[in-house]
Write an enzyme that holds these catalytic residues in place. Structure first.
Site, short mmCIF file in Angstrom:
data_model
loop_
_atom_site.label_atom_id
_atom_site.label_comp_id
_atom_site.label_asym_id
_atom_site.label_seq_id
_atom_site.Cartn_x
_atom_site.Cartn_y
_atom_site.Cartn_z
N LYS A 191 5.70 -3.56 -5.67
CA LYS A 191 7.14 -3.31 -5.78
C LYS A 191 7.84 -3.57 -4.46
O LYS A 191 8.91 -4.14 -4.42
CB LYS A 191 7.37 -1.86 -6.23
CG LYS A 191 8.83 -1.49 -6.42
CD LYS A 191 9.44 -2.26 -7.58
CE LYS A 191 10.86 -1.84 -7.86
NZ LYS A 191 11.48 -2.69 -8.88
N CYS A 239 0.83 -1.20 0.00
CA CYS A 239 0.00 0.00 0.00
C CYS A 239 0.87 1.26 0.00
O CYS A 239 2.01 1.24 0.47
CB CYS A 239 -0.90 0.02 1.23
SG CYS A 239 -1.97 -1.42 1.38
#
Length: 626
Positions: free
Chosen positions: A621, A2
């Site tokens: 990522k 997030c």
């Protein structure tokens, strides 16, 4: 995972929040939202799917606000629906919270809050936080009311989290807190920012302060106050990032991933310029490498253990090969997520290396922290020796371990790692040279050959990019409907086969597996037919003939063969249907080159399939939860 952004200052908060969220899209997300304060009212806007959906909603509103928080959500608790998107609010819609992490005791807290009359509107773990804080707020706002309520609330939370909080009753405050999840504060001129990662605030300021575990901060229009979770005021000084906004732009490339593939020669060149001594010669009385690591870290090593996840794990496998074959040190490589729950026996004089491009990978940090704790207090030979390899020395890893090799790759936006992988390989080459010099485990003339070969790599990488990309783009048209791929390698290029398979499956959603070429006949050969292409890395050296023999086994099963091999190898030309040529180099150095055609192949197949190369589905990522 997030992404969090926050802003307080004279500018319009909504646009700054949206622009910050755009810079955090690379972290992966399935929904997004912002909350702002204006004239004593809290406004919350959320949307499922791409960030553009949120942008369109916000553009329909006339939001005049100077403080706000924003969030991109990667679902962990609850479906990726708008009602589960952040920010989450309390029952009175006066307070909003965004969170990155996992609240492990949320079910217990939710049950307690519901028993006290709180009404929940989502399935998430995060929603307990605004309800907890709201209970702890004084009925009448006080000078430290919101700060103290947040401080008391975080003591009730178990797990890893970073949060940002705003409240309509405290319109000139933004409160943030961190525990085992990244959060950085940005210092502007009369304005302040917070974010999960620095790209969100680089367009506005390069003065940043990463919060550490167990810290919270109050951002106001006039400054930033930092406290520990016990309420003690802390003295903190921001640092200046050596980045600029251009580094997070595409600069004419269609995707960040392609841009970052093309940046790899420069990354290797910068790494060599920073760490390899230009004045070193065979007869020099000093090491060819300057890593600035203390002798106590590397002296008398008997074992090295590497912990990592994903692509970093593949880099660790290459590192194992180098450290064992050149530096002559027994080395093990483990997935950090497995190491934590089945740690190996404690061995004396052991160096533990954590590899993570972001410096925030939760499993890797937890594995290193566990290793630190289980060795502390033991006698000298068993004392912890920890080293980090990362692209982000200012990250949580940089605070956890005392020594870092900074890979200096610059910000990487594409979710699928490319230049940071090559930079990690360079870190292992340099560490291997340093250890080989110290231990005299390698002949000086052999060291000189490796040093010379490393210096030639950037030009050879540029040669591959200039000569191969158009051909690989055309070749990719043959495979855009392919369902399965096999990647083969041996020795130091087996990890590159794994990496090639991972890249393809990550961004093209094609099933791909990497195997040691010698293992083909032990099972994988059963998968082969004319519909399953086989990509084989065949570099001249100790296993060249063996790899070609393994490739012939695949040819006998009608598989289409693609070879990553030097162009002038006649036998290879007769073996493979398609060649992805690379310059002939020392076998030990070949992974830096052989990975590039595999990156380009994965990229162009995914692009040909019309997929979102930079933000593949379900991936993040920076994996900041376990």
């Amino acid at each position: 995972m997030c992404g969090i952004v926050g802003y307080i200052g004279p500018q319009g908060a909504a646009q700054i929040l949206l622009q910050g969220l755009q810079k955090l899209e690379y972290r992966g997300y399935d929904s997004a939202g912002i909350a702002t304060l204006n004239e004593g009212e809290l406004l919350c806007v959320r949307a499922k799917g791409k960030l553009q959906n949120l942008v369109e909603k916000v553009e329909q509103l006339d939001i005049v606000a100077h403080v706000g928080i924003g969030h991109t959500r990667w679902a962990t608790h609850g479906k990726p629906e708008e009602y589960n998107a952040h920010p989450h609010r309390d029952s009175r819609d006066r307070l909003a919270v965004v969170q990155n992490g996992i609240i492990e005791n949320y079910r217990e807290l939710r049950d307690q809050l519901q028993a006290r009359g709180h009404i929940f509107r989502s399935e998430t773990d995060t929603e307990v936080i605004p309800h907890l804080i709201a209970e702890l707020l004084p009925e009448t706002p006080t000078a430290n009311g919101l700060l103290e309520a947040v401080r008391q609330a975080v003591h009730q939370l178990e797990g890893a989290f970073a949060i940002a909080v705003i409240c309509a009753d405290y319109p000139d405050e933004l409160i943030v807190a961190r525990q085992q999840a990244p959060l950085v504060i940005g210092f502007g001129q009369g304005e302040f920012f917070c974010a999960s990662d620095t790209p969100a605030i680089i367009p506005y300021t390069r003065a940043v302060l990463p919060l550490e575990n167990g810290e919270l901060a109050r951002l106001t229009p006039t400054g930033v106050e930092v406290y520990d979770f016990e309420g003690h005021r802390l003295r903190k000084t921001p640092r200046t990032l050596n980045w600029n906004p251009v580094m997070v732009e595409k600069q004419g490339f269609k995707h960040y991933m392609l841009k970052e593939i093309y940046e790899q020669p420069g990354v290797v060149r910068a790494c060599l310029e920073n760490y390899l001594r230009a004045d070193w010669e065979v007869a020099s009385p000093f090491s060819p490498v300057q890593l600035n690591l203390p002798p106590s870290l590397l002296d008398n090593l008997q074992h090295i253990q590497i912990v990592a996840c994903g692509t970093s794990w593949h880099a660790g496998l290459v590192g194992k090969y180098l450290l064992e074959q050149v530096a002559q040190i027994p080395t093990s490589v483990q997935y950090a997520s497995e190491f934590r729950y089945a740690p190996p026996p404690l061995l004396p004089h052991t160096l533990t290396i954590g590899v993570t491009q972001s410096g925030e990978t939760a499993d890797t940090l937890a594995a290193l922290e566990m290793e630190l704790k289980r060795r502390q207090g033991l006698d000298g030979a068993l004392q912890p020796r920890l080293l980090g390899i990362t692209n982000r020395p200012e990250s949580s890893l940089g605070h956890l371990v005392p020594h870092i090799i900074d890979t200096r790759a610059g910000i990487e936006i594409g979710v699928a790692a490319t230049k940071t992988f090559v930079a990690q390989l360079m870190a292992f080459y340099l560490l291997t040279l340093e250890l080989s010099w110290q231990r005299q485990s390698c002949d000086r003339s052999r060291l000189a050959e490796l040093v010379t070969g490393l210096r030639q790599l950037p030009a050879q990488m540029e040669q591959i990019l200039e000569s191969q990309e158009r051909y690989i783009e055309a070749l990719s048209h043959d495979f855009w409907e392919t369902q399965d791929f096999i990647f083969l390698g041996r020795g130091i290029n087996f990890p590159i086969a794994l990496e090639g398979a991972l890249k393809l499956k990550e961004i093209s959603y094609i099933h791909a597996e990497g195997y040691p070429a010698g293992e083909m006949k032990h099972g994988p050969i059963a998968l082969l037919d004319a519909k399953v292409p086989v990509v084989t890395i065949a570099m001249p050296g100790s296993v060249f003939e063996k790899v070609l023999s393994n490739a012939q086994e695949a040819r006998a099963r009608d598989a289409r063969l693609i070879g990553v091999t030097p162009l002038d190898e006649a036998e290879a030309q007769h073996t493979f249907d398609n060649l992805l040529p690379v310059p002939e180099v020392d076998e030990l150095l070949s992974p830096i080159l052989t990975v590039i055609p595999l990156q380009l192949l994965a990229y162009h197949i995914a692009a040909r399939r019309g997929l979102d190369v930079d933000q593949p589905r379900n991936l993040a990522k920076s994996v900041t939860v376990e």
